[in-house]
Design an enzyme around this catalytic site. Structure first.
Site, PDB file in Angstrom:
ATOM      1  N   GLU A 108       0.824  -1.210   0.000  1.00 51.58           N
ATOM      2  CA  GLU A 108       0.000   0.000   0.000  1.00 51.58           C
ATOM      3  C   GLU A 108       0.853   1.253   0.000  1.00 51.58           C
ATOM      4  O   GLU A 108       1.938   1.273   0.572  1.00 51.58           O
ATOM      5  CB  GLU A 108      -0.817   0.051   1.291  1.00 51.58           C
ATOM      6  CG  GLU A 108      -1.881  -0.981   1.399  1.00 51.58           C
ATOM      7  CD  GLU A 108      -2.389  -1.055   2.819  1.00 51.58           C
ATOM      8  OE1 GLU A 108      -3.143  -0.173   3.226  1.00 51.58           O
ATOM      9  OE2 GLU A 108      -1.987  -1.992   3.527  1.00 51.58           O
ATOM     10  N   CYS A 156       3.271   8.456   1.035  1.00 53.05           N
ATOM     11  CA  CYS A 156       3.707   7.575   2.120  1.00 53.05           C
ATOM     12  C   CYS A 156       3.919   6.189   1.516  1.00 53.05           C
ATOM     13  O   CYS A 156       2.980   5.579   0.998  1.00 53.05           O
ATOM     14  CB  CYS A 156       2.614   7.564   3.186  1.00 53.05           C
ATOM     15  SG  CYS A 156       2.901   6.407   4.510  1.00 53.05           S
ATOM     16  N   CYS A 158       5.348  -6.872   8.099  1.00 56.57           N
ATOM     17  CA  CYS A 158       6.340  -6.295   9.020  1.00 56.57           C
ATOM     18  C   CYS A 158       6.519  -7.222  10.205  1.00 56.57           C
ATOM     19  O   CYS A 158       5.565  -7.839  10.669  1.00 56.57           O
ATOM     20  CB  CYS A 158       5.853  -4.923   9.502  1.00 56.57           C
ATOM     21  SG  CYS A 158       7.034  -4.064  10.570  1.00 56.57           S
ATOM     22  N   CYS A 199       4.560  -4.143  16.607  1.00 53.95           N
ATOM     23  CA  CYS A 199       3.941  -3.103  17.436  1.00 53.95           C
ATOM     24  C   CYS A 199       2.470  -3.467  17.619  1.00 53.95           C
ATOM     25  O   CYS A 199       1.773  -3.773  16.644  1.00 53.95           O
ATOM     26  CB  CYS A 199       4.084  -1.727  16.778  1.00 53.95           C
ATOM     27  SG  CYS A 199       5.807  -1.243  16.542  1.00 53.95           S
ATOM     28  N   CYS A 231      -0.486  -1.671  15.630  1.00 52.26           N
ATOM     29  CA  CYS A 231      -0.317  -1.421  14.198  1.00 52.26           C
ATOM     30  C   CYS A 231      -0.913  -2.541  13.345  1.00 52.26           C
ATOM     31  O   CYS A 231      -0.718  -3.724  13.634  1.00 52.26           O
ATOM     32  CB  CYS A 231       1.173  -1.274  13.889  1.00 52.26           C
ATOM     33  SG  CYS A 231       1.525  -0.940  12.163  1.00 52.26           S
ATOM     34  N   GLU A 284       9.470  -1.863   8.143  1.00 56.96           N
ATOM     35  CA  GLU A 284      10.449  -1.112   8.924  1.00 56.96           C
ATOM     36  C   GLU A 284      11.629  -0.794   7.980  1.00 56.96           C
ATOM     37  O   GLU A 284      12.379  -1.701   7.599  1.00 56.96           O
ATOM     38  CB  GLU A 284      10.885  -1.951  10.126  1.00 56.96           C
ATOM     39  CG  GLU A 284      12.098  -1.445  10.877  1.00 56.96           C
ATOM     40  CD  GLU A 284      12.051   0.037  11.243  1.00 56.96           C
ATOM     41  OE1 GLU A 284      11.052   0.510  11.805  1.00 56.96           O
ATOM     42  OE2 GLU A 284      13.038   0.737  10.947  1.00 56.96           O
ATOM     43  N   SER A 286       9.566   6.670  15.815  1.00 49.86           N
ATOM     44  CA  SER A 286       8.277   6.358  16.430  1.00 49.86           C
ATOM     45  C   SER A 286       8.505   6.139  17.910  1.00 49.86           C
ATOM     46  O   SER A 286       9.080   5.134  18.315  1.00 49.86           O
ATOM     47  CB  SER A 286       7.689   5.090  15.793  1.00 49.86           C
ATOM     48  OG  SER A 286       7.408   5.337  14.433  1.00 49.86           O
ATOM     49  N   LEU A 287       8.067   7.092  18.714  1.00 54.20           N
ATOM     50  CA  LEU A 287       8.353   7.053  20.151  1.00 54.20           C
ATOM     51  C   LEU A 287       7.195   6.373  20.896  1.00 54.20           C
ATOM     52  O   LEU A 287       7.378   5.318  21.499  1.00 54.20           O
ATOM     53  CB  LEU A 287       8.592   8.475  20.653  1.00 54.20           C
ATOM     54  CG  LEU A 287       9.094   8.619  22.090  1.00 54.20           C
ATOM     55  CD1 LEU A 287      10.425   7.927  22.292  1.00 54.20           C
ATOM     56  CD2 LEU A 287       9.177  10.103  22.475  1.00 54.20           C
ATOM     57  N   HIS A 288       6.055   6.991  20.902  1.00 53.97           N
ATOM     58  CA  HIS A 288       4.787   6.439  21.391  1.00 53.97           C
ATOM     59  C   HIS A 288       4.701   6.174  22.889  1.00 53.97           C
ATOM     60  O   HIS A 288       3.624   5.869  23.409  1.00 53.97           O
ATOM     61  CB  HIS A 288       4.394   5.159  20.637  1.00 53.97           C
ATOM     62  CG  HIS A 288       4.346   5.314  19.152  1.00 53.97           C
ATOM     63  ND1 HIS A 288       4.126   6.529  18.532  1.00 53.97           N
ATOM     64  CD2 HIS A 288       4.507   4.415  18.141  1.00 53.97           C
ATOM     65  CE1 HIS A 288       4.135   6.356  17.212  1.00 53.97           C
ATOM     66  NE2 HIS A 288       4.377   5.105  16.942  1.00 53.97           N
ATOM     67  N   CYS A 295      -1.848   2.178   8.380  1.00 49.99           N
ATOM     68  CA  CYS A 295      -0.869   1.307   7.729  1.00 49.99           C
ATOM     69  C   CYS A 295      -1.362  -0.128   7.705  1.00 49.99           C
ATOM     70  O   CYS A 295      -1.687  -0.690   8.733  1.00 49.99           O
ATOM     71  CB  CYS A 295       0.455   1.292   8.495  1.00 49.99           C
ATOM     72  SG  CYS A 295       0.979   2.885   9.052  1.00 49.99           S
TER      73      CYS A 295
HETATM   74  N1  SAH Z   1       8.247   0.937  10.878  1.00 49.50           N
HETATM   75  C1  SAH Z   1       8.384   2.366  10.798  1.00 49.50           C
HETATM   76  C2  SAH Z   1       7.604   3.017   9.685  1.00 49.50           C
HETATM   77  C3  SAH Z   1       6.206   2.551   9.408  1.00 49.50           C
HETATM   78  S1  SAH Z   1       4.931   2.979  10.555  1.00 49.50           S
HETATM   79  C4  SAH Z   1       8.081   3.012  12.122  1.00 49.50           C
HETATM   80  O1  SAH Z   1       7.692   2.294  13.045  1.00 49.50           O
HETATM   81  O2  SAH Z   1       8.281   4.191  12.268  1.00 49.50           O
HETATM   82  C5  SAH Z   1       4.712   4.702  10.384  1.00 49.50           C
HETATM   83  C6  SAH Z   1       4.076   5.355  11.607  1.00 49.50           C
HETATM   84  O3  SAH Z   1       2.669   5.032  11.710  1.00 49.50           O
HETATM   85  C7  SAH Z   1       4.692   4.895  12.904  1.00 49.50           C
HETATM   86  O4  SAH Z   1       4.897   5.974  13.760  1.00 49.50           O
HETATM   87  C8  SAH Z   1       3.619   3.957  13.443  1.00 49.50           C
HETATM   88  O5  SAH Z   1       3.755   3.770  14.800  1.00 49.50           O
HETATM   89  C9  SAH Z   1       2.368   4.673  13.025  1.00 49.50           C
HETATM   90  N2  SAH Z   1       1.140   3.890  13.084  1.00 49.50           N
HETATM   91  C10 SAH Z   1       0.988   2.549  13.071  1.00 49.50           C
HETATM   92  N3  SAH Z   1      -0.307   2.197  13.161  1.00 49.50           N
HETATM   93  C11 SAH Z   1      -1.013   3.335  13.226  1.00 49.50           C
HETATM   94  C12 SAH Z   1      -2.406   3.638  13.344  1.00 49.50           C
HETATM   95  N4  SAH Z   1      -3.321   2.685  13.389  1.00 49.50           N
HETATM   96  N5  SAH Z   1      -2.775   4.941  13.401  1.00 49.50           N
HETATM   97  C13 SAH Z   1      -1.833   5.920  13.316  1.00 49.50           C
HETATM   98  N6  SAH Z   1      -0.519   5.707  13.208  1.00 49.50           N
HETATM   99  C14 SAH Z   1      -0.110   4.426  13.172  1.00 49.50           C
END
Ligand code: SAH
Length: 344
Positions: free
Chosen positions: A90, A103, A110, A114, A117, A161, A215-217, A334
């Protein structure tokens, strides 16, 4: 057979020299591929029949086709692409006041796991080849050509990733950035990682100006490990040591992405901890509403909590933005569209 879009200009020049041909033809061929958007080698009218025949033996050009597309009211378009081997990836085209941004995905599925995700719902099948990453951008540019618009920005925030597919990603970006390729400036390209520390260290040594997004979160290890398994391998103190090294060696700014998850990471204390973590780094933090995913129970923070979080960081002098929701009326999270197609 290789995908022609796997080759950067240097690769193609080397290939031509290898065949006893003049390297300058490479620029001519790039023009056909990236400017005139050919869909078969025979369209290259200034290239000899012999070379076209050789090309047809060594390369293929149809690496990706548009399988499905959803358009959101805010102009966001989500594409489902099919690759040559039948796998799906996608990409998303977004419209901002500063222009069009794509994007892109970097892997089929992946393995980072996470918990919030949708991408990880399907384990990694394989890495994307450089040309398959390039073709996502090129195909989106072709769609924009119909409107006389240009793709100006790339973010590697789709499925996968990027730092688990380092070499292919770097090769793809060199083609996307090349003036003979898609000519998108390095400062308009962002790589997002969940925190693969050895690759952040490697990236720090590259002579490039791509933006790095982390991606901190979560602002403490206990929560971050629960949300993002990568944190077990590279906990916050290890991650931030690498980030200080990165900033120090290049004087660059880092973007942090922080998903706002209702009642999970959106407390006052969470916000204050972020301030402590970011101390001494030239950084800004992007607060992102969570796009709900059917397969889990996470929800995005209430507007009230999101604004409170934002205000606290602002008052603490942290550079912060609160991102608008985009494409919420389509499957823009994603991996959502692909997960749906695979279920069918
Ligand atoms: N693997 C990489 C890049 C892909 S994810 C990474 O982790 O940064 C891109 C961003 O989208 C990341 O910050 C991820 O945490 C976030 N993301 C994943 N699922 C999501 C969702 N359902 N809503 C919003 N952001 C999301």
């Amino acid at each position: 057979m290789r995908l022609i879009y796997d080759l950067n200009l240097k690769d193609l020049e080397d290939y031509l020299v290898d065949k006893g041909l003049k390297p300058f033809r490479a620029k001519q061929i790039f023009k056909w591929l990236y400017e005139k958007n050919i869909s078969s080698f025979s369209e290259m009218t200034d290239i000899s029949k012999d070379l076209i025949a050789t090309f047809n033996e060594d390369f293929y050009i149809d690496g990706l086709i548009i399988k499905d597309r959803q358009t959101s009211k805010d102009g966001t378009i989500k594409f489902l692409f099919e690759l040559k081997d039948g796998n799906f990836v996608e990409s998303v085209l977004m419209v901002f006041d500063y222009g069009f941004s794509a994007c892109l995905s970097t892997q089929v599925g992946c393995n980072m796991g996470c918990t919030f995700c949708a991408s990880g719902l399907l384990k990694k099948q394989r890495n994307l080849e450089p040309g398959e990453i390039v073709l996502q951008a090129l195909t989106i540019q072709k769609v924009l050509n119909e409107r006389n618009e240009r793709l100006g920005n790339i973010v590697l925030m789709g499925t996968g990733e990027p730092f688990d597919n380092y070499d292919n990603v770097m090769k793809a970006l060199s083609i996307i950035n090349s003036p003979y390729g898609l000519a998108i400036g390095q400062r308009h390209i962002s790589i997002s990682t969940c925190g693969v520390v050895p690759m952040i260290k490697r990236f720090a040594k590259e002579n490039v100006q791509y933006n790095l997004a982390i991606s901190l979160h979560a602002s403490n290890n206990e929560l971050r490990s629960r949300l993002m398994p990568i944190n077990n391998a590279y906990p916050l103190e290890v991650l931030f040591e690498a980030l200080h090294e990165y900033v120090g060696s290049n004087n660059r700014r880092i973007t942090f992405e922080y998903l706002l998850l209702r009642d999970i990471n959106d407390s006052i204390e969470d916000a204050r901890n972020i301030k402590k973590l970011l101390k001494g780094l030239d950084a800004y933090i992007n607060l992102i509403p969570y796009n709900s995913v059917e397969e889990n129970d996470y929800e995005t923070s209430s507007d009230e909590n999101a604004l409170r979080f934002y205000d606290i960081l602002k008052k603490l002098n942290v550079a912060v933005t609160l991102r608008q929701k985009r494409g919420t009326d389509i499957d823009a999270a994603c991996g959502q569209l692909r997960a749906k197609a695979m279920k069918k």
